[in-house]
Design a protein around this motif. Structure first.
Motif, PDB file in Angstrom:
ATOM      1  N   GLN A   9       0.855  -1.179   0.000  1.00 26.38           N
ATOM      2  CA  GLN A   9       0.000   0.000   0.000  1.00 26.38           C
ATOM      3  C   GLN A   9       0.894   1.232   0.000  1.00 26.38           C
ATOM      4  OE1 GLN A   9      -1.888  -1.261   3.706  1.00 26.38           O
ATOM      5  NE2 GLN A   9      -1.157   0.607   4.691  1.00 26.38           N
ATOM      6  N   ALA A  10       0.445   2.312  -0.636  1.00 25.88           N
ATOM      7  CA  ALA A  10       1.263   3.508  -0.769  1.00 25.88           C
ATOM      8  C   ALA A  10       1.472   4.223   0.563  1.00 25.88           C
ATOM      9  CB  ALA A  10       0.645   4.471  -1.787  1.00 25.88           C
ATOM     10  N   TRP A  11       0.426   4.289   1.373  1.00 24.18           N
ATOM     11  CA  TRP A  11       0.484   5.069   2.609  1.00 24.18           C
ATOM     12  C   TRP A  11       0.039   4.204   3.784  1.00 24.18           C
ATOM     13  CZ3 TRP A  11       3.016   8.980   0.879  1.00 24.18           C
ATOM     14  CH2 TRP A  11       2.753   9.491  -0.381  1.00 24.18           C
ATOM     15  N   PRO A  12       0.499   4.542   5.002  1.00 21.64           N
ATOM     16  CA  PRO A  12       0.043   3.786   6.175  1.00 21.64           C
ATOM     17  C   PRO A  12      -1.420   4.078   6.481  1.00 21.64           C
ATOM     18  CG  PRO A  12       1.439   5.624   6.850  1.00 21.64           C
ATOM     19  CD  PRO A  12       1.463   5.593   5.345  1.00 21.64           C
ATOM     20  N   ASP A  13      -2.053   3.129   7.163  1.00 19.44           N
ATOM     21  CA  ASP A  13      -3.405   3.359   7.661  1.00 19.44           C
ATOM     22  C   ASP A  13      -3.364   4.514   8.651  1.00 19.44           C
ATOM     23  OD1 ASP A  13      -4.379   1.178   6.221  1.00 19.44           O
ATOM     24  OD2 ASP A  13      -4.048  -0.218   7.891  1.00 19.44           O
ATOM     25  N   PRO A  73       7.033  13.929  -9.394  1.00 20.78           N
ATOM     26  CA  PRO A  73       6.534  15.306  -9.370  1.00 20.78           C
ATOM     27  C   PRO A  73       6.117  15.780  -7.981  1.00 20.78           C
ATOM     28  CG  PRO A  73       4.866  13.831 -10.252  1.00 20.78           C
ATOM     29  CD  PRO A  73       6.107  12.998 -10.053  1.00 20.78           C
ATOM     30  N   MET A  74       5.894  17.077  -7.889  1.00 20.83           N
ATOM     31  CA  MET A  74       5.482  17.724  -6.643  1.00 20.83           C
ATOM     32  C   MET A  74       4.221  17.055  -6.100  1.00 20.83           C
ATOM     33  SD  MET A  74       6.623  20.253  -4.678  1.00 20.83           S
ATOM     34  CE  MET A  74       7.700  21.177  -5.746  1.00 20.83           C
ATOM     35  N   HIS A  75       4.235  16.738  -4.800  1.00 17.33           N
ATOM     36  CA  HIS A  75       3.114  16.080  -4.139  1.00 17.33           C
ATOM     37  C   HIS A  75       3.250  16.305  -2.640  1.00 17.33           C
ATOM     38  CE1 HIS A  75       6.432  13.272  -3.678  1.00 17.33           C
ATOM     39  NE2 HIS A  75       5.761  12.717  -2.683  1.00 17.33           N
ATOM     40  N   ARG A  76       2.263  15.859  -1.895  1.00 19.75           N
ATOM     41  CA  ARG A  76       2.331  15.868  -0.429  1.00 19.75           C
ATOM     42  C   ARG A  76       1.435  14.773   0.099  1.00 19.75           C
ATOM     43  NH1 ARG A  76      -2.016  17.595   2.141  1.00 19.75           N
ATOM     44  NH2 ARG A  76      -0.944  17.832   4.112  1.00 19.75           N
ATOM     45  N   SER A  77       1.681  14.362   1.331  1.00 22.18           N
ATOM     46  CA  SER A  77       0.834  13.365   1.984  1.00 22.18           C
ATOM     47  C   SER A  77       0.703  13.739   3.449  1.00 22.18           C
ATOM     48  CB  SER A  77       1.444  11.964   1.842  1.00 22.18           C
ATOM     49  OG  SER A  77       2.711  11.925   2.462  1.00 22.18           O
ATOM     50  N   ASP A  78      -0.319  13.189   4.079  1.00 22.94           N
ATOM     51  CA  ASP A  78      -0.519  13.435   5.508  1.00 22.94           C
ATOM     52  C   ASP A  78       0.293  12.419   6.300  1.00 22.94           C
ATOM     53  OD1 ASP A  78      -2.205  15.644   5.208  1.00 22.94           O
ATOM     54  OD2 ASP A  78      -3.943  14.356   4.866  1.00 22.94           O
ATOM     55  N   THR A  79       1.611  12.504   6.124  1.00 26.66           N
ATOM     56  CA  THR A  79       2.553  11.629   6.830  1.00 26.66           C
ATOM     57  C   THR A  79       3.782  12.431   7.220  1.00 26.66           C
ATOM     58  OG1 THR A  79       3.664  10.971   4.771  1.00 26.66           O
ATOM     59  CG2 THR A  79       1.845   9.560   5.529  1.00 26.66           C
ATOM     60  N   ILE A  80       4.496  11.928   8.205  1.00 27.56           N
ATOM     61  CA  ILE A  80       5.847  12.408   8.479  1.00 27.56           C
ATOM     62  C   ILE A  80       6.759  11.266   8.057  1.00 27.56           C
ATOM     63  CG2 ILE A  80       5.763  11.720  10.919  1.00 27.56           C
ATOM     64  CD1 ILE A  80       7.684  14.171  11.434  1.00 27.56           C
ATOM     65  N   ASP A  81       7.724  11.583   7.201  1.00 28.77           N
ATOM     66  CA  ASP A  81       8.583  10.568   6.608  1.00 28.77           C
ATOM     67  C   ASP A  81      10.026  10.798   7.035  1.00 28.77           C
ATOM     68  OD1 ASP A  81       6.201  10.106   5.240  1.00 28.77           O
ATOM     69  OD2 ASP A  81       6.883  11.111   3.427  1.00 28.77           O
ATOM     70  N   PHE A  82      10.685   9.741   7.463  1.00 22.47           N
ATOM     71  CA  PHE A  82      12.099   9.780   7.804  1.00 22.47           C
ATOM     72  C   PHE A  82      12.821   8.956   6.739  1.00 22.47           C
ATOM     73  CE2 PHE A  82       9.576  10.125  11.608  1.00 22.47           C
ATOM     74  CZ  PHE A  82      10.147  11.204  12.277  1.00 22.47           C
ATOM     75  N   GLY A 139      13.052   4.212   4.415  1.00 19.82           N
ATOM     76  CA  GLY A 139      12.151   5.204   4.961  1.00 19.82           C
ATOM     77  C   GLY A 139      11.210   4.632   6.002  1.00 19.82           C
ATOM     78  N   VAL A 140      10.846   5.487   6.935  1.00 18.99           N
ATOM     79  CA  VAL A 140       9.813   5.189   7.914  1.00 18.99           C
ATOM     80  C   VAL A 140       8.726   6.231   7.671  1.00 18.99           C
ATOM     81  CG1 VAL A 140       9.231   5.021  10.362  1.00 18.99           C
ATOM     82  CG2 VAL A 140      11.520   4.335   9.569  1.00 18.99           C
ATOM     83  N   VAL A 141       7.537   5.766   7.273  1.00 12.77           N
ATOM     84  CA  VAL A 141       6.424   6.642   6.912  1.00 12.77           C
ATOM     85  C   VAL A 141       5.358   6.497   7.994  1.00 12.77           C
ATOM     86  CG1 VAL A 141       4.712   7.160   5.127  1.00 12.77           C
ATOM     87  CG2 VAL A 141       6.962   6.251   4.472  1.00 12.77           C
ATOM     88  N   ILE A 142       5.079   7.601   8.690  1.00 18.75           N
ATOM     89  CA  ILE A 142       4.154   7.580   9.823  1.00 18.75           C
ATOM     90  C   ILE A 142       2.958   8.454   9.518  1.00 18.75           C
ATOM     91  CG2 ILE A 142       3.885   8.075  12.288  1.00 18.75           C
ATOM     92  CD1 ILE A 142       6.950   7.742  12.533  1.00 18.75           C
ATOM     93  N   SER A 143       1.772   7.902   9.698  1.00 18.53           N
ATOM     94  CA  SER A 143       0.550   8.658   9.475  1.00 18.53           C
ATOM     95  C   SER A 143       0.512   9.868  10.413  1.00 18.53           C
ATOM     96  CB  SER A 143      -0.625   7.710   9.702  1.00 18.53           C
ATOM     97  OG  SER A 143      -1.651   8.285  10.387  1.00 18.53           O
ATOM     98  N   ALA A 144      -0.025  10.984   9.902  1.00 18.52           N
ATOM     99  CA  ALA A 144      -0.137  12.216  10.690  1.00 18.52           C
ATOM    100  C   ALA A 144      -1.547  12.760  10.555  1.00 18.52           C
ATOM    101  CB  ALA A 144       0.881  13.248  10.193  1.00 18.52           C
ATOM    102  N   GLU A 145      -1.907  13.671  11.420  1.00 15.70           N
ATOM    103  CA  GLU A 145      -3.207  14.331  11.323  1.00 15.70           C
ATOM    104  C   GLU A 145      -3.225  15.143  10.033  1.00 15.70           C
ATOM    105  OE1 GLU A 145      -5.898  14.186  13.370  1.00 15.70           O
ATOM    106  OE2 GLU A 145      -4.841  12.636  14.494  1.00 15.70           O
TER     107      GLU A 145
END
Length: 190
Positions: free
Chosen positions: A100-104, A122-131, A177-183
């Motif tokens: 899956q592309a993003w965490p639950d 390309p330019m994008h954003r997600s509601d995650t904090i990524d390390f 990478g560590v992708v963590i869901s954010a508000e």
């Protein structure tokens, strides 16, 4: 866009010429062997006697590997559906997993990726904090107001802002990478 809305997430994944978010991670071609992804994943746990032990030692399950030939490859090493983690549950969350592309919401994905020379996203954003941790090669992080080139040993903390990526140089770039869901952000960015 609300990445937590399955319909909007699916539309986003299918946009941009069909390449979109999963090309950031590779397209889900489960089970395809890709290199130079980790050949071995060691997971620890606790025995029935309360002693630490190795509960699995082997390749990343096939369903957690993905590839877009000539562009990108990678694998998800671990996921958690929520934090804090329940240590009593010793099942492998990617044993029967599909990429899956993003965490639950409230979840985490740990993955590795290799992007080939010339790959850009390309330019994008997600509601995650990524390390993200660069292991080899060079990766340019492009923001709306500036850019920087990351090299092996560098880390970037991507905090849900608009950004793009480009592999710099003639060698592939491998990173973890560590992708963590954010508000979700209250304000519209970009």
């Amino acid at each position: 866009m609300d990445i937590n809305n399955p319909c909007q997430r699916r539309e986003f994944l299918m946009c941009a010429g069909g390449f979109a978010a999963l090309s950031l991670f590779g397209t889900a071609q489960a089970g395809q062997e890709t290199s130079p992804q980790p050949a071995r994943r060691v997971v620890t746990g606790v025995s029935s006697k309360g002693k630490s032990k190795i509960v699995s030692d082997g390749p990343v399950p096939a369903g957690a590997r993905f590839s877009t030939p000539g562009k990108a490859s990678g694998c998800d090493l671990w996921i958690e559906s929520s934090v804090p983690v329940n240590f009593d549950d010793q099942t492998d969350p990617i044993a029967d997993y599909s990429v899956q592309a993003w965490p639950d919401p409230g979840g985490v994905i740990v993955r590795t990726l290799t992007w080939e020379p010339g790959f850009s996203y390309p330019m994008h954003r997600s509601d995650t904090i990524d390390f993200l941790f660069v292991i080899s090669g060079q990766l340019e992080l492009i923001l709306e107001d500036g850019s920087t080139v990351l090299q092996p040993g560098n880390c970037v903390v991507q905090r849900g802002t608009n950004h793009a990526w480009r592999v710099v140089g003639n060698e592939p770039c491998t990173f973890a990478g560590v992708v963590i869901s954010a508000e979700p952000r209250e304000q519209n960015i970009g």
